[in-house]
Motif scaffolding. Sequence first.
Motif, mmCIF file in Angstrom:
data_model
loop_
_atom_site.group_PDB
_atom_site.id
_atom_site.type_symbol
_atom_site.label_atom_id
_atom_site.label_comp_id
_atom_site.label_asym_id
_atom_site.label_seq_id
_atom_site.Cartn_x
_atom_site.Cartn_y
_atom_site.Cartn_z
ATOM 1 N N PRO A 1 0.824 -1.214 0.000
ATOM 2 C CA PRO A 1 0.000 0.000 0.000
ATOM 3 C C PRO A 1 0.857 1.262 0.000
ATOM 4 O O PRO A 1 1.905 1.314 0.636
ATOM 5 C CB PRO A 1 -0.802 -0.127 1.299
ATOM 6 C CG PRO A 1 0.033 -0.995 2.190
ATOM 7 C CD PRO A 1 0.774 -1.939 1.281
ATOM 8 N N VAL A 2 0.398 2.280 -0.726
ATOM 9 C CA VAL A 2 1.108 3.556 -0.806
ATOM 10 C C VAL A 2 0.151 4.698 -0.475
ATOM 11 O O VAL A 2 -1.064 4.501 -0.355
ATOM 12 C CB VAL A 2 1.735 3.769 -2.200
ATOM 13 C CG1 VAL A 2 2.877 2.785 -2.430
ATOM 14 C CG2 VAL A 2 0.684 3.647 -3.303
ATOM 15 N N LYS A 3 0.696 5.903 -0.355
ATOM 16 C CA LYS A 3 -0.074 7.044 0.140
ATOM 17 C C LYS A 3 -1.086 7.589 -0.859
ATOM 18 O O LYS A 3 -2.106 8.159 -0.454
ATOM 19 C CB LYS A 3 0.881 8.169 0.550
ATOM 20 C CG LYS A 3 1.796 7.832 1.719
ATOM 21 C CD LYS A 3 2.753 8.985 2.002
ATOM 22 C CE LYS A 3 3.720 8.646 3.124
ATOM 23 N NZ LYS A 3 4.682 9.753 3.368
ATOM 24 N N LEU A 4 -0.806 7.486 -2.135
ATOM 25 C CA LEU A 4 -1.701 8.031 -3.152
ATOM 26 C C LEU A 4 -3.118 7.500 -2.937
ATOM 27 O O LEU A 4 -3.325 6.293 -2.864
ATOM 28 C CB LEU A 4 -1.199 7.642 -4.541
ATOM 29 C CG LEU A 4 -2.071 8.053 -5.729
ATOM 30 C CD1 LEU A 4 -2.175 9.564 -5.840
ATOM 31 C CD2 LEU A 4 -1.510 7.447 -7.018
ATOM 32 N N ALA A 5 -4.110 8.400 -2.828
ATOM 33 C CA ALA A 5 -5.445 7.957 -2.422
ATOM 34 C C ALA A 5 -6.556 8.771 -3.074
ATOM 35 O O ALA A 5 -6.401 9.958 -3.384
ATOM 36 C CB ALA A 5 -5.585 8.036 -0.895
ATOM 37 N N ASP A 6 -7.697 8.103 -3.256
ATOM 38 C CA ASP A 6 -8.945 8.749 -3.619
ATOM 39 C C ASP A 6 -9.626 9.224 -2.338
ATOM 40 O O ASP A 6 -9.135 8.975 -1.230
ATOM 41 C CB ASP A 6 -9.865 7.767 -4.354
ATOM 42 C CG ASP A 6 -9.320 7.341 -5.712
ATOM 43 O OD1 ASP A 6 -8.529 8.104 -6.296
ATOM 44 O OD2 ASP A 6 -9.692 6.247 -6.178
ATOM 45 N N SER B 1 -15.991 13.202 -8.891
ATOM 46 C CA SER B 1 -15.249 14.380 -9.325
ATOM 47 C C SER B 1 -13.800 13.963 -9.491
ATOM 48 O O SER B 1 -13.454 12.801 -9.339
ATOM 49 C CB SER B 1 -15.397 15.516 -8.296
ATOM 50 O OG SER B 1 -14.961 15.097 -7.009
ATOM 51 N N GLY B 2 -12.935 14.920 -9.812
ATOM 52 C CA GLY B 2 -11.536 14.581 -10.045
ATOM 53 C C GLY B 2 -11.362 13.982 -11.427
ATOM 54 O O GLY B 2 -11.952 14.459 -12.403
ATOM 55 N N ILE B 3 -10.559 12.934 -11.542
ATOM 56 C CA ILE B 3 -10.371 12.250 -12.824
ATOM 57 C C ILE B 3 -11.724 11.766 -13.335
ATOM 58 O O ILE B 3 -12.488 11.140 -12.596
ATOM 59 C CB ILE B 3 -9.395 11.067 -12.688
ATOM 60 C CG1 ILE B 3 -8.018 11.562 -12.243
ATOM 61 C CG2 ILE B 3 -9.270 10.310 -14.009
ATOM 62 C CD1 ILE B 3 -7.031 10.451 -11.956
ATOM 63 N N GLU B 4 -12.017 12.047 -14.574
ATOM 64 C CA GLU B 4 -13.324 11.691 -15.135
ATOM 65 C C GLU B 4 -13.493 10.179 -15.195
ATOM 66 O O GLU B 4 -12.602 9.449 -15.632
ATOM 67 C CB GLU B 4 -13.477 12.277 -16.531
ATOM 68 C CG GLU B 4 -14.841 12.012 -17.151
ATOM 69 C CD GLU B 4 -14.998 12.634 -18.520
ATOM 70 O OE1 GLU B 4 -16.043 12.415 -19.145
ATOM 71 O OE2 GLU B 4 -14.057 13.339 -18.967
ATOM 72 N N ILE B 5 -14.650 9.708 -14.745
ATOM 73 C CA ILE B 5 -14.996 8.296 -14.794
ATOM 74 C C ILE B 5 -15.956 8.096 -15.953
ATOM 75 O O ILE B 5 -17.107 8.551 -15.914
ATOM 76 C CB ILE B 5 -15.637 7.820 -13.468
ATOM 77 C CG1 ILE B 5 -14.664 8.037 -12.309
ATOM 78 C CG2 ILE B 5 -16.042 6.349 -13.570
ATOM 79 C CD1 ILE B 5 -15.250 7.705 -10.949
ATOM 80 N N LYS C 1 -11.889 11.184 -7.514
ATOM 81 C CA LYS C 1 -10.940 10.245 -8.104
ATOM 82 C C LYS C 1 -9.581 10.906 -8.323
ATOM 83 O O LYS C 1 -9.464 11.902 -9.038
ATOM 84 C CB LYS C 1 -11.489 9.721 -9.434
ATOM 85 C CG LYS C 1 -10.750 8.508 -9.962
ATOM 86 C CD LYS C 1 -10.956 7.311 -9.070
ATOM 87 C CE LYS C 1 -10.117 6.127 -9.547
ATOM 88 N NZ LYS C 1 -10.003 5.090 -8.507
ATOM 89 N N VAL C 2 -8.542 10.319 -7.700
ATOM 90 C CA VAL C 2 -7.168 10.802 -7.815
ATOM 91 C C VAL C 2 -6.267 9.729 -8.429
ATOM 92 O O VAL C 2 -5.398 10.031 -9.238
ATOM 93 C CB VAL C 2 -6.618 11.224 -6.439
ATOM 94 C CG1 VAL C 2 -5.158 11.669 -6.542
ATOM 95 C CG2 VAL C 2 -7.470 12.339 -5.839
ATOM 96 N N ILE C 3 -6.480 8.472 -8.043
ATOM 97 C CA ILE C 3 -5.668 7.368 -8.550
ATOM 98 C C ILE C 3 -6.010 7.143 -10.016
ATOM 99 O O ILE C 3 -7.172 6.910 -10.359
ATOM 100 C CB ILE C 3 -5.925 6.075 -7.748
ATOM 101 C CG1 ILE C 3 -5.667 6.302 -6.259
ATOM 102 C CG2 ILE C 3 -5.047 4.934 -8.271
ATOM 103 C CD1 ILE C 3 -6.122 5.150 -5.371
#
Length: 267
Positions: free
Chosen positions: A32-37, A52-56, A87-89
């Motif tokens: 596991p790493v820090k990058l998170a939604d 929101s964030g990266i388009e799904i 969404k960030v990942i």
Amino acid sequence: MITFPNAKINIGLNVVEKRPDGYHNLETIFYPVKLADVLEVVDAEETSFSSSGIEIDAAPESNLVYKAYSLLAGDFNLSAIKMHLHKVIPFGAGLGGGSADAAFALKMLNDYFGLGLTSAQLEDYAARIGADCPFFIQNKPTFAYGIGDRFKPVNIDLSAYEVVIVKPPFSVGTPQAYQNIVPAKPEFNLLEIDQLPIEEWKSVVKNDFEKSVFPQFPEIENLKNKLYEAGAVYASMSGSGSAVYGIFRHLPTNLDKYLPKGIFIYR
């Protein structure tokens, strides 16, 4: 209620054999790493999902967060809620973002509704959504095998290092990644990785998908090389790509100068 579904990286990934059902048996370490939604749940008059964030680019009902709710709602009398995912990942990067969202949704809904499900029960629900979803229930460094759905604990701690993830502005599809894969027994047993200094990982800890993906996408191989040039003690593609990560003892202040323009950097 808010939770933060985090990404994972693969430390080593061996494609061991092709199964009669068409799938492949794998061996890898999920870390596991820090990058998170960001996932939020609030009461509502009717159940809905937004993002929101990266388009799904998919219908809300097909999102794994919504599927997690629907799965539990099939067994429990859940009241209506509004679920919002920031969404960030990135998608198609080998970072397990969708699986993390689903698993964290299960854990949060278990707490939100007071269902009292154990970790083992949550893992069973997660397995119905995706092979690597159960990993995110306990969210600890894990040796995964089978199709990535069977787990053993592994003793790895990278807390003294900086993990940087870089991604080109494109994804790698699973069929593309498997295109030239030749399954084989690994020369190095990943269960013994805790006996090996991280400086020696480069020579023995491999991701088999690199042999297939790099010839198709030399930009990804270039990113891996650039991370080594920047001082990474170990670098690898995660999963089947397209993200690459570097593990640094000391993160250079000018990391972006080593990388091509248009590259996404996650720290």
